[in-house]
Every structure is written in C-alpha cells, then in structure tokens.
Design an enzyme around this catalytic site. Sequence first.
Site, PDB file in Angstrom:
ATOM      1  N   CYS A   1      58.939 -61.203 -33.626  1.00 52.52           N
ATOM      2  CA  CYS A   1      57.423 -60.941 -33.121  1.00 52.52           C
ATOM      3  C   CYS A   1      57.225 -59.637 -32.477  1.00 52.52           C
ATOM      4  O   CYS A   1      58.053 -59.576 -31.591  1.00 52.52           O
ATOM      5  CB  CYS A   1      56.900 -62.027 -32.640  1.00 52.52           C
ATOM      6  SG  CYS A   1      55.885 -63.089 -33.498  1.00 52.52           S
TER       7      CYS A   1
ATOM      8  N   ASP B   1      54.718 -83.656 -22.817  1.00 50.77           N
ATOM      9  CA  ASP B   1      55.679 -83.775 -21.881  1.00 50.77           C
ATOM     10  C   ASP B   1      54.704 -84.660 -20.752  1.00 50.77           C
ATOM     11  O   ASP B   1      55.596 -85.420 -19.951  1.00 50.77           O
ATOM     12  CB  ASP B   1      55.735 -82.244 -21.356  1.00 50.77           C
ATOM     13  CG  ASP B   1      56.731 -82.525 -20.296  1.00 50.77           C
ATOM     14  OD1 ASP B   1      58.032 -83.104 -20.463  1.00 50.77           O
ATOM     15  OD2 ASP B   1      56.493 -81.477 -19.286  1.00 50.77           O
TER      16      ASP B   1
END
Length: 167
Positions: free
Chosen positions: A75, A127
Amino acid sequence: MNLTHLNQSGEAHMVDVTDKQSTSREARAEAFVTMAPATLALILSGQHHKGDVFATARIAGIMAAKKTADLIPLCHPLALTKVEVEISPQPEHNRVHIRTLCKLSGKTGVEMEALTAASVAALTIYDMCKAVQKDMVIEQLRLVEKKGGKSGHFQLTSSLDNPEEPA
C-alpha cells in the site's frame, strides 16, 4: 499504464503511480459487530470498566487509517486529508454499525484506508468487550462507496442498514 502488483519478473512490488494525475478521492467502508444485548447495554450505559468503548474505537480507527501503509503490504503511504469513524448502536439487531470515510487529493485511492479504519474500530470494540463476551461477531466488512480516480465511481447497491438485504 498497467497497474499490477507484479513486476516484469513476476515478483510483488509497489505499483508506480508517478505519472498519474492527482485527483480528489474518497472512500467509505462499513463493518458490524454483533453481540449479546447485555454487552451492548453495558457499552451504552457508560459503565464499562475500560471506559468509553465507542470513543476509543473511533480514535483507533482514525489512527489505523493513517497507518494503513504500515499494515498492508504494497500500500502507498497517503497524506489523508479527512478520516471519519462513525459508530452507531443498533439495539434492534444486537449490533454496532461502524461507518468510515477517508479523503485525500492524490494519485491513488483510499479504499484500503477506509476498510482498515472500519476493521480496526471493530477489533477495538471486540478487544474492549472480550472479557464480557468472547463470541461477538465482526462481519460484513466492505467497501460502500469509492469516488475519484481513473476507475470512477463505485457504490454498493444494497441497503446499509437492512441486515436481511444481501450485498
């Protein structure tokens, strides 16, 4: 110009965008986190022992968009001009809807940044809540819209809020 991640030897490389014109570009992505009603209620009550889950996920998504080139091989590093992460509870579906927007004026698109922002925001919600519920489901991570660049405009044709309607 042939845009490919393979060079003449068939090896992976970063696409050369040197000769491309800079244009205004934007991308929108989304993801959903499905959870038990009690988990969503805990988040919405503001009583979660880890703090404001949505605020933390929003910041994590923005930070992730800015670091996409460090996370996704090949990227391009991009100078994003705008990143938004919107998180909306959908208690009627026992889930949270995450929407992201990334913008810039540049030579390559921002689809990966929008998708990365949505995925990291979803992972942050997971999380922060995994001690309460481990079987939450992150799903439907997808590009919703892309504007600008040589390939033109893309828009997902299904409803964003109707879980029964396919993409």
